[in-house]
Structure formats: structure tokens, C-alpha cells
Design a protein around this motif. Structure first.
Motif, PDB file in Angstrom:
ATOM      1  N   TRP A   1       0.836  -1.208   0.000  1.00  0.00           N
ATOM      2  CA  TRP A   1       0.000   0.000   0.000  1.00  0.00           C
ATOM      3  C   TRP A   1       0.868   1.254   0.000  1.00  0.00           C
TER       4      TRP A   1
ATOM      5  N   THR B   1       2.943   1.817  -3.246  1.00  0.00           N
ATOM      6  CA  THR B   1       2.117   2.318  -4.343  1.00  0.00           C
ATOM      7  C   THR B   1       1.794   3.791  -4.164  1.00  0.00           C
ATOM      8  N   GLN B   2       1.416   4.171  -2.935  1.00  0.00           N
ATOM      9  CA  GLN B   2       1.053   5.562  -2.675  1.00  0.00           C
ATOM     10  C   GLN B   2       2.247   6.497  -2.849  1.00  0.00           C
TER      11      GLN B   2
ATOM     12  N   ASN C   1       3.716   6.494  -6.706  1.00  0.00           N
ATOM     13  CA  ASN C   1       2.831   7.102  -7.697  1.00  0.00           C
ATOM     14  C   ASN C   1       2.454   8.545  -7.374  1.00  0.00           C
TER      15      ASN C   1
ATOM     16  N   THR D   1       5.724  -0.523  -9.554  1.00  0.00           N
ATOM     17  CA  THR D   1       4.456  -0.896  -8.935  1.00  0.00           C
ATOM     18  C   THR D   1       3.860  -2.129  -9.603  1.00  0.00           C
TER      19      THR D   1
ATOM     20  N   TYR E   1       3.051  -5.666  -7.506  1.00  0.00           N
ATOM     21  CA  TYR E   1       1.746  -6.328  -7.482  1.00  0.00           C
ATOM     22  C   TYR E   1       1.791  -7.706  -8.128  1.00  0.00           C
TER      23      TYR E   1
END
Length: 287
Positions: free
Chosen positions: A211, A214-215, A218, A265, A269
Motif C-alpha cells: 500500500w 504504491t502511494q 505514484n 508498482t 503487485y
């Protein structure tokens, strides 16, 4: 027999629907990849969905090492490593602090702990734009404005609310008796955390890291506001690359740059996506 046929037909329809959804969501990625492998002449004259006649990685090489991102024509490589340098410590620090916070709020409750937790959760819903001015003043006071250290600080502060939420809700599902027995045996705060709680925390650490990664990776707003020049992250550099007015508009280079920016990312994932789901179902959204 008829029921069996209806069951097979139903499954076929489900698979067909899922296949159409996959095609719909993967179509943009397909266009980005094949466009990055085409020459400019082929892009201008060919079909958007057509495969490249003579695939080439020239656009990838230029996007990485020599494309212009405003007045600088050094490609995305430096900015990519900038993102790595501030994303990794920001993710690790915010996750570690969130783990300790979640442990305290779930197993060492104090008077007003629920109120404190509720106030902390407000941080999950504060829009980024609200904190820009006070955060800028804070970074200036600390002497880390427009630097990678400043970006690390910003993302750690903003990420603590989310990581605390994840860990607190996960630790609530761990029986309190384990902690009580350890305290009776003389174990202290850190001994219980390191010997009992931490070994059970693998799934939620994966959730928090994915989490936060990614935050942070990006993010564009914090990067464009709290960095400048050579300290900018790759997302800001990609925006400058796409919107630069220097020379000919090279769509293949833009697409290659977008792939470079998205690869980390996507990799996270693809490699750890199943563990993310396991972590969520193991308690990350319970409590």
C-alpha cells in the motif's frame, strides 16, 4: 443432465465476461507497450492497435538516458533513482512506526486510546492540498525543503495514519491472552512485540508495504510541490517529459517513459499481489 449443461453454460458465460473485462482493462497497457516499440513514422501512418512492423527499443533508450524533461535532456534515469531513494526509506519507516502504533493501540490500551485512534484516522481523510502550506513551512523550519529528505518526511507523516490503521486492526484479532501470559512471565513491551507479535505480522507487513509503496511511488502532488531540480521524483519528470515543448512530439518516447515509471508498482503487485489479498483477509480490514 440438463442441470449439468446449465452449470457449464453459466461457467462459460462467467469466463467470457471475465475475459472481456480483462481485455478492457489491459487494452491501454497493450497500446502503451506497442506504441513504445514503434517508430514515429509508423505511429503517424499506422493503426493504433496494430503490432509494430519493426520493433525497436530506441524509444526506451532515449526515454531512459537522453529525453528532455524541460530544460534538461538527461532522460528519466536520475529521477527514477531519486524515487527509489526516497520511496524505500519512507515505506520502511512509516510501516515500522505503524506496526508499533498498532501494537500499542490494540494490546497496551490507555485511557483515551480509542479517541486517540479516531483522531489519528482523520489523517486518512485529509486531502493532500490542505497540508501543503503547513508542511512547506515545517520543511523550511527543519531545513529539508526541496530535498529527498523532505519528501521522505512528508510521506512518512502522511502514511502513519494508514499503516497504524492496518496494524491496529490486524493485531486486534490476535488473542490478548498471549500478551497477558507473556507479561505474567516477566516479558516487557519490546520483548512481547519482538518475540510474539512480530512473528505473526508477516501478512500485514506485506499489505502495508505494498500500500505504502504504491502511494509513495505514484505520488505527483507532493513531488512537484516539495522537490525541485535534480531532486524531483520520476512522476514529476514523466509529466515534464510528456508536456515538454522542446523538439518533435515523440509519442513512442512518452510511452516508454510511462512504462519505466509504472514498472516498479507493476512488479510489486505481480510478485506480491496474492500476499496482499491474504493479508487483507487475515485481518487488515477487521476491527
Amino acid at each position: 443432465m440438463a442441470e449439468r449443461l446449465r452449470g457449464r453454460l453459466g461457467r462459460c458465460l462467467i469466463y467470457l465476461a471475465l475475459g472481456l473485462v480483462c481485455v478492457y482493462y489491459l487494452a491501454p497497457l497493450y497500446v502503451v507497450v506497442i506504441t513504445s516499440l514503434k517508430s514515429l513514422d509508423e505511429i503517424r501512418s499506422g493503426n493504433l492497435l496494430a503490432l509494430p512492423r519493426a520493433p525497436s527499443l530506441d524509444a526506451w533508450s532515449k526515454a531512459w538516458s537522453s529525453a528532455c524533461t524541460g530544460v534538461r535532456c538527461e532522460g528519466l534515469s536520475g529521477y527514477f533513482w531519486n524515487s527509489v531513494r526516497f520511496t524505500v526509506p519512507a515505506v520502511l519507516i512509516s510501516t515500522a512506526i505503524g506496526a508499533v502504533n498498532g501494537y500499542v493501540l490494540s494490546k497496551w490500551r490507555f485511557r483515551g486510546s480509542n479517541l486517540f485512534f479516531g483522531m489519528l484516522l482523520i489523517g486518512c481523510f485529509i486531502p493532500f492540498q490542505v497540508i501543503l502550506l503547513p508542511m512547506a513551512r515545517t520543511l523550511g523550519s527543519l531545513g529539508i525543503a526541496s530535498s529527498l529528505a523532505g519528501l521522505i518526511f512528508v510521506h512518512v507523516v502522511y502514511g502513519i495514519a494508514f499503516t497504524t490503521l492496518f496494524f491496529r486492526n490486524y493485531y486486534v484479532a490476535i488473542p490478548d491472552e498471549l500478551v497477558k501470559v507473556a507479561r505474567v512471565d516477566g516479558a516487557g513491551f519490546w520483548r512481547i512485540f519482538l518475540s510474539i507479535i512480530l512473528p505473526l505480522s508477516g501478512p500485514i507487513f506485506v499489505v502495508s508495504i505494498i500500500w505504502q509503496f504504491t502511494q509513495v511511488w505514484n505520488d505527483f502532488l507532493f513531488g512537484v510541490v516539495f522537490s525541485s531540480g535534480g531532486s524531483q521524483p520520476v512522476m514529476v519528470a514523466l509529466n515534464n517529459l510528456v508536456n515538454t515543448s522542446t523538439g518533435t512530439k515523440e509519442y513512442n518516447v512518452d510511452m516508454a517513459g510511462a512504462i519505466f515509471a509504472a514498472l516498479p508498482t507493476l512488479f510489486v503487485y505481480i510478485v506480491a499481489g496474492k500476499y496482499f489479498v491474504r493479508g487483507l483477509t487475515a485481518g487488515a480490514v477487521k476491527g
